[in-house]
Design a protein around this motif. Structure first.
Motif, PDB file in Angstrom:
ATOM      1  N   THR A  84       0.690  -1.141   0.088  1.00 30.98           N
ATOM      2  CA  THR A  84       0.021   0.000  -0.132  1.00 30.98           C
ATOM      3  C   THR A  84       0.961   1.316   0.068  1.00 30.98           C
ATOM      4  O   THR A  84       2.017   1.458   0.740  1.00 30.98           O
ATOM      5  CB  THR A  84      -0.806   0.044   1.213  1.00 30.98           C
ATOM      6  N   ILE A  86       0.768   5.613   0.284  1.00 31.67           N
ATOM      7  CA  ILE A  86      -0.145   6.746   0.923  1.00 31.67           C
ATOM      8  C   ILE A  86       0.681   7.893   0.587  1.00 31.67           C
ATOM      9  O   ILE A  86       2.089   7.884   0.846  1.00 31.67           O
ATOM     10  CB  ILE A  86      -0.563   6.477   2.478  1.00 31.67           C
ATOM     11  N   ARG A 108      -2.040  -0.860  -3.820  1.00 29.96           N
ATOM     12  CA  ARG A 108      -3.278  -0.114  -3.308  1.00 29.96           C
ATOM     13  C   ARG A 108      -2.573   1.211  -3.151  1.00 29.96           C
ATOM     14  O   ARG A 108      -1.556   1.399  -2.286  1.00 29.96           O
ATOM     15  CB  ARG A 108      -3.650  -0.690  -2.161  1.00 29.96           C
ATOM     16  N   TYR A 109      -3.124   2.392  -3.641  1.00 34.29           N
ATOM     17  CA  TYR A 109      -2.502   3.787  -3.264  1.00 34.29           C
ATOM     18  C   TYR A 109      -3.864   4.513  -2.621  1.00 34.29           C
ATOM     19  O   TYR A 109      -5.301   4.479  -3.315  1.00 34.29           O
ATOM     20  CB  TYR A 109      -2.346   4.415  -4.872  1.00 34.29           C
ATOM     21  N   GLU A 110      -3.696   5.193  -1.745  1.00 33.88           N
ATOM     22  CA  GLU A 110      -4.597   6.194  -1.266  1.00 33.88           C
ATOM     23  C   GLU A 110      -4.090   7.493  -1.069  1.00 33.88           C
ATOM     24  O   GLU A 110      -2.605   7.637  -0.766  1.00 33.88           O
ATOM     25  CB  GLU A 110      -5.151   5.487   0.125  1.00 33.88           C
ATOM     26  N   GLN A 111      -4.904   8.609  -0.821  1.00 35.80           N
ATOM     27  CA  GLN A 111      -4.421   9.856  -0.589  1.00 35.80           C
ATOM     28  C   GLN A 111      -4.658  10.020   0.986  1.00 35.80           C
ATOM     29  O   GLN A 111      -5.546   9.840   1.595  1.00 35.80           O
ATOM     30  CB  GLN A 111      -5.245  10.713  -1.328  1.00 35.80           C
TER      31      GLN A 111
END
Length: 267
Positions: A84, A86, A108-111
């Protein structure tokens, strides 16, 4: 070390990472240098740490805090981690996500920010934070959050810039300000935000992370030759591609500029 004063933090240009276009995977852009010239050093250290600890990344969960365009995240994924990333910059996340999709990588990429990680306690076996700690506004909070999301016995791997006279000359003057050699945008780094190793050790201990070691870095060529390379690029004789082909970091005992380390979350 306390939270960065607003008047200091306002000087750093973190908006660069939200600029339109591919700043990361296009070899003609400066940030691609991190892939060609810095990643071999930091990834090599990470793999050596895992060998030393008898740690097998396969099937384990890893988080990269400040994943940018994914140039290190994809290497972490390649080690075998369920990965992941972020990152606060929306454009960098877009670049990273599109590249991973094009390569068929299940990342998985998230802000989000390091100060407020949106994950449950003890979610990850390993956390990476590379070339990021010297960019954050609240370093103690970031370290605390990293410790919180690590599982007991989990590994924290990082690299950052040391606050020394040498780093002011190299990372600020030569890299950013002196036009004869500069190849980075102005205010990409702010010297007052650099972190001394002893300061980082204190923050790690305060968050229940047991510091293990630090390792330094140096260019693969002599200082005069390195300055010659930068001069060629500044004159337009070399592109960033050619600079990246000829320059890379190698491990060294010298921690005056960029150093790496790791810590273990106490059980």
């Amino acid at each position: 070390m306390e939270k960065i004063a607003p008047e200091v933090y306002d000087r750093i240009d973190n908006d660069l990472y939200n600029a339109k276009g591919d700043l990361w995977w296009n070899p003609e852009n400066v940030l691609h240098i991190l892939k060609t010239s810095v990643n071999p050093w930091r990834v090599g250290i990470a793999r050596d740490v895992f060998r030393k600890l008898g740690f097998d990344p396969k099937g384990k969960k890893a988080l990269e805090v400040g994943s940018g365009g994914g140039i290190l995240t994809e290497e972490i994924y390649g080690m075998g981690f369920e990965t992941t990333g972020i990152e606060p910059a929306e454009e960098s996340i877009r670049t990273a996500s599109e590249h991973a999709k094009a390569m068929g990588l299940d990342i998985r990429y998230e802000q989000g920010t390091g100060e407020h990680l949106p994950y449950a306690d003890a979610s990850f076996d390993c956390v990476f934070c590379c070339d990021v700690l010297e960019h954050v506004s609240d370093l103690p909070r970031v370290i605390s959050e990293i410790a919180r999301v690590l599982k007991p016995g989990g590994i924290f791997i990082y690299d950052t810039l040391n606050r020394t006279f040498v780093s002011k000359i190299v990372a600020i003057k030569i890299w950013q300000e002196w036009k004869r050699w500069a190849f980075m945008p102005p205010n990409l780094h702010v010297w007052e935000m650099f972190i001394k190793p002893e300061e980082l050790k204190v923050l790690l201990a305060q968050s229940g992370l047991e510091w293990k070691e630090h390792r330094g870095s140096e260019a693969n060529v002599s200082i005069p030759k390195m300055l010659g390379y930068l001069r060629k690029r500044a004159r337009g004789e070399w592109t960033f591609v050619e600079l990246g082909q000829n320059f890379r970091l190698v491990e060294s005992k010298d921690m005056n500029v960029l150093y790496a380390g790791y810590a273990i979350k106490k059980s």
